[in-house]
Write a protein that holds these residues in place. Structure first.
Motif, PDB file in Angstrom:
ATOM      1  N   THR A  56      41.273  42.780  50.736  1.00 17.33           N
ATOM      2  CA  THR A  56      41.874  42.634  49.418  1.00 17.33           C
ATOM      3  C   THR A  56      41.150  43.562  48.448  1.00 17.33           C
ATOM      4  O   THR A  56      39.925  43.582  48.403  1.00 17.33           O
ATOM      5  CB  THR A  56      41.744  41.172  48.921  1.00 17.33           C
ATOM      6  OG1 THR A  56      42.430  40.319  49.841  1.00 17.33           O
ATOM      7  CG2 THR A  56      42.352  41.005  47.536  1.00 17.33           C
ATOM      8  N   VAL A  57      41.935  44.328  47.690  1.00 16.62           N
ATOM      9  CA  VAL A  57      41.387  45.198  46.656  1.00 16.62           C
ATOM     10  C   VAL A  57      41.844  44.633  45.313  1.00 16.62           C
ATOM     11  O   VAL A  57      43.036  44.401  45.113  1.00 16.62           O
ATOM     12  CB  VAL A  57      41.873  46.651  46.815  1.00 16.62           C
ATOM     13  CG1 VAL A  57      41.290  47.540  45.720  1.00 16.62           C
ATOM     14  CG2 VAL A  57      41.535  47.198  48.195  1.00 16.62           C
ATOM     15  N   LYS A  66      38.180  47.152  40.929  1.00 15.78           N
ATOM     16  CA  LYS A  66      37.152  46.200  40.505  1.00 15.78           C
ATOM     17  C   LYS A  66      36.297  45.791  41.690  1.00 15.78           C
ATOM     18  O   LYS A  66      35.081  45.740  41.617  1.00 15.78           O
ATOM     19  CB  LYS A  66      37.797  44.973  39.870  1.00 15.78           C
ATOM     20  CG  LYS A  66      36.794  43.942  39.419  1.00 15.78           C
ATOM     21  CD  LYS A  66      37.456  42.792  38.704  1.00 15.78           C
ATOM     22  CE  LYS A  66      36.363  41.829  38.260  1.00 15.78           C
ATOM     23  NZ  LYS A  66      36.812  40.912  37.256  1.00 15.78           N
ATOM     24  N   SER A  67      36.930  45.472  42.817  1.00 19.57           N
ATOM     25  CA  SER A  67      36.182  45.087  44.018  1.00 19.57           C
ATOM     26  C   SER A  67      37.051  45.251  45.248  1.00 19.57           C
ATOM     27  O   SER A  67      38.277  45.330  45.172  1.00 19.57           O
ATOM     28  CB  SER A  67      35.700  43.632  43.920  1.00 19.57           C
ATOM     29  OG  SER A  67      36.795  42.743  43.945  1.00 19.57           O
ATOM     30  N   THR A  68      36.391  45.299  46.385  1.00 20.21           N
ATOM     31  CA  THR A  68      37.053  45.306  47.686  1.00 20.21           C
ATOM     32  C   THR A  68      36.414  44.190  48.486  1.00 20.21           C
ATOM     33  O   THR A  68      35.191  44.080  48.543  1.00 20.21           O
ATOM     34  CB  THR A  68      36.848  46.662  48.401  1.00 20.21           C
ATOM     35  OG1 THR A  68      37.384  47.689  47.565  1.00 20.21           O
ATOM     36  CG2 THR A  68      37.534  46.673  49.752  1.00 20.21           C
ATOM     37  N   GLU A  69      37.252  43.344  49.072  1.00 22.18           N
ATOM     38  CA  GLU A  69      36.769  42.148  49.761  1.00 22.18           C
ATOM     39  C   GLU A  69      37.412  42.030  51.128  1.00 22.18           C
ATOM     40  O   GLU A  69      38.630  42.126  51.254  1.00 22.18           O
ATOM     41  CB  GLU A  69      37.127  40.923  48.902  1.00 22.18           C
ATOM     42  CG  GLU A  69      36.733  39.617  49.496  1.00 22.18           C
ATOM     43  CD  GLU A  69      37.106  38.468  48.571  1.00 22.18           C
ATOM     44  OE1 GLU A  69      37.162  37.348  49.080  1.00 22.18           O
ATOM     45  OE2 GLU A  69      37.351  38.680  47.386  1.00 22.18           O
ATOM     46  N   ASP A  70      36.607  41.801  52.150  1.00 23.28           N
ATOM     47  CA  ASP A  70      37.164  41.537  53.466  1.00 23.28           C
ATOM     48  C   ASP A  70      37.932  40.229  53.424  1.00 23.28           C
ATOM     49  O   ASP A  70      37.518  39.271  52.770  1.00 23.28           O
ATOM     50  CB  ASP A  70      36.063  41.441  54.523  1.00 23.28           C
ATOM     51  CG  ASP A  70      35.393  42.780  54.783  1.00 23.28           C
ATOM     52  OD1 ASP A  70      36.041  43.830  54.553  1.00 23.28           O
ATOM     53  OD2 ASP A  70      34.228  42.790  55.205  1.00 23.28           O
ATOM     54  N   GLY A  71      39.060  40.169  54.104  1.00 25.77           N
ATOM     55  CA  GLY A  71      39.875  38.956  54.136  1.00 25.77           C
ATOM     56  C   GLY A  71      40.928  38.986  53.048  1.00 25.77           C
ATOM     57  O   GLY A  71      41.208  40.004  52.430  1.00 25.77           O
ATOM     58  N   PHE A  72      41.528  37.818  52.819  1.00 25.89           N
ATOM     59  CA  PHE A  72      42.613  37.709  51.845  1.00 25.89           C
ATOM     60  C   PHE A  72      42.166  37.145  50.516  1.00 25.89           C
ATOM     61  O   PHE A  72      42.974  36.725  49.717  1.00 25.89           O
ATOM     62  CB  PHE A  72      43.761  36.874  52.427  1.00 25.89           C
ATOM     63  CG  PHE A  72      44.568  37.627  53.432  1.00 25.89           C
ATOM     64  CD1 PHE A  72      45.442  38.622  53.042  1.00 25.89           C
ATOM     65  CD2 PHE A  72      44.440  37.356  54.775  1.00 25.89           C
ATOM     66  CE1 PHE A  72      46.179  39.339  53.963  1.00 25.89           C
ATOM     67  CE2 PHE A  72      45.183  38.055  55.712  1.00 25.89           C
ATOM     68  CZ  PHE A  72      46.051  39.049  55.299  1.00 25.89           C
TER      69      PHE A  72
END
Length: 99
Positions: A56-57, A66-72
């Motif tokens: 998820t970006v 703002k951020s990049t996150e593994d997963g949903f």
């Protein structure tokens, strides 16, 4: 896949812009959906990386990452109505970090 509570799917040129920015942030990925973000960003994009893992970006109002996150993304199961990342322990929420 359903969007998160309080979030709405993006349409039109805004959806196209967020999609393009998301693909710049995660080259080679496939966009699943783009929507408003109820967890601290203005918009977010859910993608599937080329290796099949979800990411998820989140974006600020000016469409900067703002951020990049593994997963949903955050939620009771570690996501927005999707499975946790492959190999993640039950209840994992992924990692959030600046892109």
């Amino acid at each position: 896949m359903k969007n998160g509570p309080g979030e709405e799917l993006l349409t039109g040129s805004l959806a196209e812009q967020v999609t393009a920015k998301a693909l710049e942030a995660v080259p080679g990925a496939t966009v699943i959906r783009v929507e408003t973000d109820a967890h601290g960003g203005k918009y977010e994009a859910h993608l599937k990386k080329s290796d099949g893992t979800p990411v998820t970006v989140t974006f600020n109002e000016d469409l900067s990452v703002k951020s990049t996150e593994d997963g949903f993304g955050p939620g009771p199961r570690g996501d927005h109505q999707g499975p946790p990342p492959a190999g993640a322990p039950q209840g994992a929420t992924g990692t959030r970090g600046a892109a």
